[in-house]
Design a protein around this motif. Structure first.
Motif, PDB file in Angstrom:
ATOM      1  N   THR A 191       5.627 -79.938 -33.644  1.00  0.00           N
ATOM      2  CA  THR A 191       4.640 -78.940 -33.243  1.00  0.00           C
ATOM      3  C   THR A 191       3.415 -79.595 -32.619  1.00  0.00           C
ATOM      4  O   THR A 191       2.837 -79.051 -31.669  1.00  0.00           O
ATOM      5  N   GLY A 199      12.862 -74.422 -33.858  1.00  0.00           N
ATOM      6  CA  GLY A 199      13.506 -73.116 -33.971  1.00  0.00           C
ATOM      7  C   GLY A 199      14.762 -73.114 -34.812  1.00  0.00           C
ATOM      8  O   GLY A 199      15.420 -72.085 -34.935  1.00  0.00           O
ATOM      9  N   ALA A 226       4.207 -78.735 -21.683  1.00  0.00           N
ATOM     10  CA  ALA A 226       5.081 -78.499 -20.534  1.00  0.00           C
ATOM     11  C   ALA A 226       5.544 -79.811 -19.912  1.00  0.00           C
ATOM     12  O   ALA A 226       6.711 -79.949 -19.529  1.00  0.00           O
ATOM     13  N   ARG A 283       7.955 -81.465 -22.346  1.00  0.00           N
ATOM     14  CA  ARG A 283       9.250 -80.767 -22.327  1.00  0.00           C
ATOM     15  C   ARG A 283      10.041 -81.126 -21.073  1.00  0.00           C
ATOM     16  O   ARG A 283      11.269 -81.271 -21.115  1.00  0.00           O
ATOM     17  N   THR A 294       4.075 -74.338 -30.425  1.00  0.00           N
ATOM     18  CA  THR A 294       4.955 -73.370 -31.092  1.00  0.00           C
ATOM     19  C   THR A 294       5.583 -72.396 -30.113  1.00  0.00           C
ATOM     20  O   THR A 294       6.309 -71.497 -30.514  1.00  0.00           O
ATOM     21  N   GLY A 295       5.328 -72.567 -28.841  1.00  0.00           N
ATOM     22  CA  GLY A 295       5.870 -71.665 -27.816  1.00  0.00           C
ATOM     23  C   GLY A 295       7.275 -72.059 -27.387  1.00  0.00           C
ATOM     24  O   GLY A 295       7.976 -72.820 -28.059  1.00  0.00           O
ATOM     25  N   SER A 296       7.672 -71.581 -26.250  1.00  0.00           N
ATOM     26  CA  SER A 296       9.033 -71.795 -25.756  1.00  0.00           C
ATOM     27  C   SER A 296       9.354 -73.273 -25.540  1.00  0.00           C
ATOM     28  O   SER A 296      10.506 -73.684 -25.677  1.00  0.00           O
ATOM     29  N   ALA A 297       8.345 -74.097 -25.227  1.00  0.00           N
ATOM     30  CA  ALA A 297       8.588 -75.532 -25.023  1.00  0.00           C
ATOM     31  C   ALA A 297       9.052 -76.223 -26.300  1.00  0.00           C
ATOM     32  O   ALA A 297       9.665 -77.282 -26.244  1.00  0.00           O
ATOM     33  N   SER A 298       8.796 -75.609 -27.442  1.00  0.00           N
ATOM     34  CA  SER A 298       9.163 -76.230 -28.721  1.00  0.00           C
ATOM     35  C   SER A 298      10.589 -75.913 -29.159  1.00  0.00           C
ATOM     36  O   SER A 298      11.097 -76.535 -30.096  1.00  0.00           O
ATOM     37  N   GLN A 299      11.242 -74.983 -28.512  1.00  0.00           N
ATOM     38  CA  GLN A 299      12.564 -74.535 -28.945  1.00  0.00           C
ATOM     39  C   GLN A 299      13.669 -75.443 -28.403  1.00  0.00           C
ATOM     40  O   GLN A 299      13.733 -75.692 -27.205  1.00  0.00           O
ATOM     41  N   ASN A 305      13.727 -82.557 -21.211  1.00  0.00           N
ATOM     42  CA  ASN A 305      14.835 -81.913 -20.493  1.00  0.00           C
ATOM     43  C   ASN A 305      15.524 -82.889 -19.545  1.00  0.00           C
ATOM     44  O   ASN A 305      16.755 -82.888 -19.430  1.00  0.00           O
TER      45      ASN A 305
END
Length: 135
Positions: A47, A96, A16, A19, A52-57, A23
């Motif tokens: 990874t 992703g 987080a 990310r 692998t969650g939303s932070a990785s997209q 951002n």
């Protein structure tokens, strides 16, 4: 040559926070210049930092990968995004995206990630760029 701005994010286990750094960098560059933001990485490295969650997209970020790679640059040259004239292993994007994604932009298929290919007595990088995807 286009200017390059670098953000290095490597705090494994804090996806987080990493990310948020990413951002902020993305938003700043986008708001203050005409440059496009891109990431040079591999699936395993990405990874390890973002999980692998939303932070990785990263669906709207250009990508440049170096997996898979080969030292056989004459016999395994790619066609499309796949080695060995299109019949071998294909570029592995991350965040992703797949090799069919509009932001899958570049692939360093020989000479990246430490695979020595001996071009010119040193390790020459061979990259494939699909400039039609750079909008």
């Amino acid at each position: 040559m286009e200017p390059r701005l670098h953000l290095i994010v490597q705090r494994e286990g804090q996806a987080a926070v990493d990310r948020a750094d990413f951002n902020g960098f993305f938003d700043y560059v986008t708001a203050h210049s005409s440059y496009k933001v891109g990431v040079y990485s591999t699936g395993s490295v990405w990874t390890s930092i973002f999980g692998t969650g939303s932070a990785s997209q990263i669906p709207n970020t250009y990508e440049w990968t170096y997996e898979p790679e080969t030292t056989n640059y004459t016999g395994a040259a790619p066609v499309g995004w796949c080695l060995s004239g299109g019949s071998g292993p294909c570029a592995q994007f991350f965040g992703g995206q797949t090799n069919a994604s509009s932001h899958a932009l570049m692939w360093q298929w020989s000479g990246g990630g430490g695979a020595l290919n001996g071009i010119g007595g040193f390790n020459g990088d061979l990259d494939q760029i699909d400039s039609s995807r750079l909008g």
